[in-house]
Scaffold this motif. Sequence first.
Motif, PDB file in Angstrom:
ATOM      1  N   UNK A  17      58.339  21.182  12.084  1.00  0.00           N
ATOM      2  CA  UNK A  17      57.314  21.843  12.889  1.00  0.00           C
ATOM      3  C   UNK A  17      56.095  20.948  13.083  1.00  0.00           C
ATOM      4  N   UNK A  18      55.740  20.167  12.054  1.00  0.00           N
ATOM      5  CA  UNK A  18      54.620  19.233  12.190  1.00  0.00           C
ATOM      6  C   UNK A  18      54.895  18.194  13.260  1.00  0.00           C
ATOM      7  N   UNK A  19      56.104  17.683  13.270  1.00  0.00           N
ATOM      8  CA  UNK A  19      56.489  16.690  14.285  1.00  0.00           C
ATOM      9  C   UNK A  19      56.408  17.315  15.671  1.00  0.00           C
ATOM     10  N   UNK A  20      56.911  18.540  15.803  1.00  0.00           N
ATOM     11  CA  UNK A  20      56.859  19.232  17.087  1.00  0.00           C
ATOM     12  C   UNK A  20      55.424  19.414  17.549  1.00  0.00           C
ATOM     13  N   UNK A  26      52.610  24.676  23.477  1.00  0.00           N
ATOM     14  CA  UNK A  26      53.660  24.191  22.587  1.00  0.00           C
ATOM     15  C   UNK A  26      53.105  23.922  21.192  1.00  0.00           C
ATOM     16  N   UNK A  27      51.897  23.398  21.128  1.00  0.00           N
ATOM     17  CA  UNK A  27      51.286  23.090  19.836  1.00  0.00           C
ATOM     18  C   UNK A  27      51.036  24.365  19.038  1.00  0.00           C
ATOM     19  N   UNK A  28      50.572  25.410  19.710  1.00  0.00           N
ATOM     20  CA  UNK A  28      50.305  26.671  19.041  1.00  0.00           C
ATOM     21  C   UNK A  28      51.584  27.263  18.464  1.00  0.00           C
ATOM     22  N   UNK A  39      52.660  25.279  15.436  1.00  0.00           N
ATOM     23  CA  UNK A  39      51.812  25.578  14.273  1.00  0.00           C
ATOM     24  C   UNK A  39      52.224  26.889  13.605  1.00  0.00           C
ATOM     25  N   UNK A  40      52.601  27.876  14.411  1.00  0.00           N
ATOM     26  CA  UNK A  40      53.075  29.141  13.855  1.00  0.00           C
ATOM     27  C   UNK A  40      54.319  28.908  13.006  1.00  0.00           C
ATOM     28  N   UNK A  41      55.223  28.071  13.523  1.00  0.00           N
ATOM     29  CA  UNK A  41      56.456  27.803  12.786  1.00  0.00           C
ATOM     30  C   UNK A  41      56.182  27.013  11.507  1.00  0.00           C
ATOM     31  N   UNK A  42      55.167  26.151  11.535  1.00  0.00           N
ATOM     32  CA  UNK A  42      54.799  25.397  10.332  1.00  0.00           C
ATOM     33  C   UNK A  42      54.399  26.355   9.214  1.00  0.00           C
ATOM     34  N   UNK A  43      53.494  27.267   9.522  1.00  0.00           N
ATOM     35  CA  UNK A  43      53.033  28.190   8.493  1.00  0.00           C
ATOM     36  C   UNK A  43      54.168  29.090   8.006  1.00  0.00           C
ATOM     37  N   UNK A  87      51.498  37.453  11.878  1.00  0.00           N
ATOM     38  CA  UNK A  87      51.507  36.092  12.424  1.00  0.00           C
ATOM     39  C   UNK A  87      51.216  36.081  13.925  1.00  0.00           C
ATOM     40  N   UNK A  88      51.672  37.100  14.671  1.00  0.00           N
ATOM     41  CA  UNK A  88      51.369  37.137  16.097  1.00  0.00           C
ATOM     42  C   UNK A  88      49.874  37.328  16.333  1.00  0.00           C
TER      43      UNK A  88
END
Length: 218
Positions: A113-116, A125-127, A130-134, A154-155
């Motif tokens: 997720x960080x790479x994405x 896309x960044x937002x 970041x959701x997937x990272x957490x 999370x939403x």
Amino acid sequence: MMTFAPTPIPSRTQYVLEAIKHGILTGGLSPGQSLVETELAAQFGVSKTPVREALKTLAGTGLVVMSQYKGATVRMVDADMAREVYDVRLLLEPEALRRSITRNASLEDARTALVRADEAADQAERSLANREFHRALYLPCGNPLLARMLDDVRDQAALVSTVAWAADPSWQREADEHRTILELALAGDADAAARALHEHIDSFVQRAFPEQTEEDQA
């Protein structure tokens, strides 16, 4: 004993739901914007029924507000709403990460997720990355109920981030903090990683929605 499986969401409703959610969480649909059933039905090429059901589901997650007089609107974000959501995260997310680390759970999804996020073409896309990272940090905590409780907010947390970034695009600072958190987690330092995550969450909401002094409010 007879058991009942959860009723699946019809595919058209799911399609409409995901499309509206994506619009909200990427800023395409602004807080306070009206969500008119007939217009959305025409836009997605469906009847009003799946739109109505999608809006009800989104109201349940806190992204949409249903009013007898105004109909459905995208939820407004203010300081009180932001602090309520982030208070839940502060109470639960660092502990979930600590448990993920002590269980030696894989955090490869967080690294992905960080790479994405780093390679994202735009803020939307960044937002989402970041959701997937957490989520990748807390999902393997070993307590499904704890993970679901964090999923439930999370939403709303992503909506807060979308609004905050529109005013102050501080995503690079958050990206650096994400890398620090992941480095500590991969090193197995559960306490330090949890502290870094707590500071990351707390500092974001304090920057985006600073406490007003009595003098400011006068």
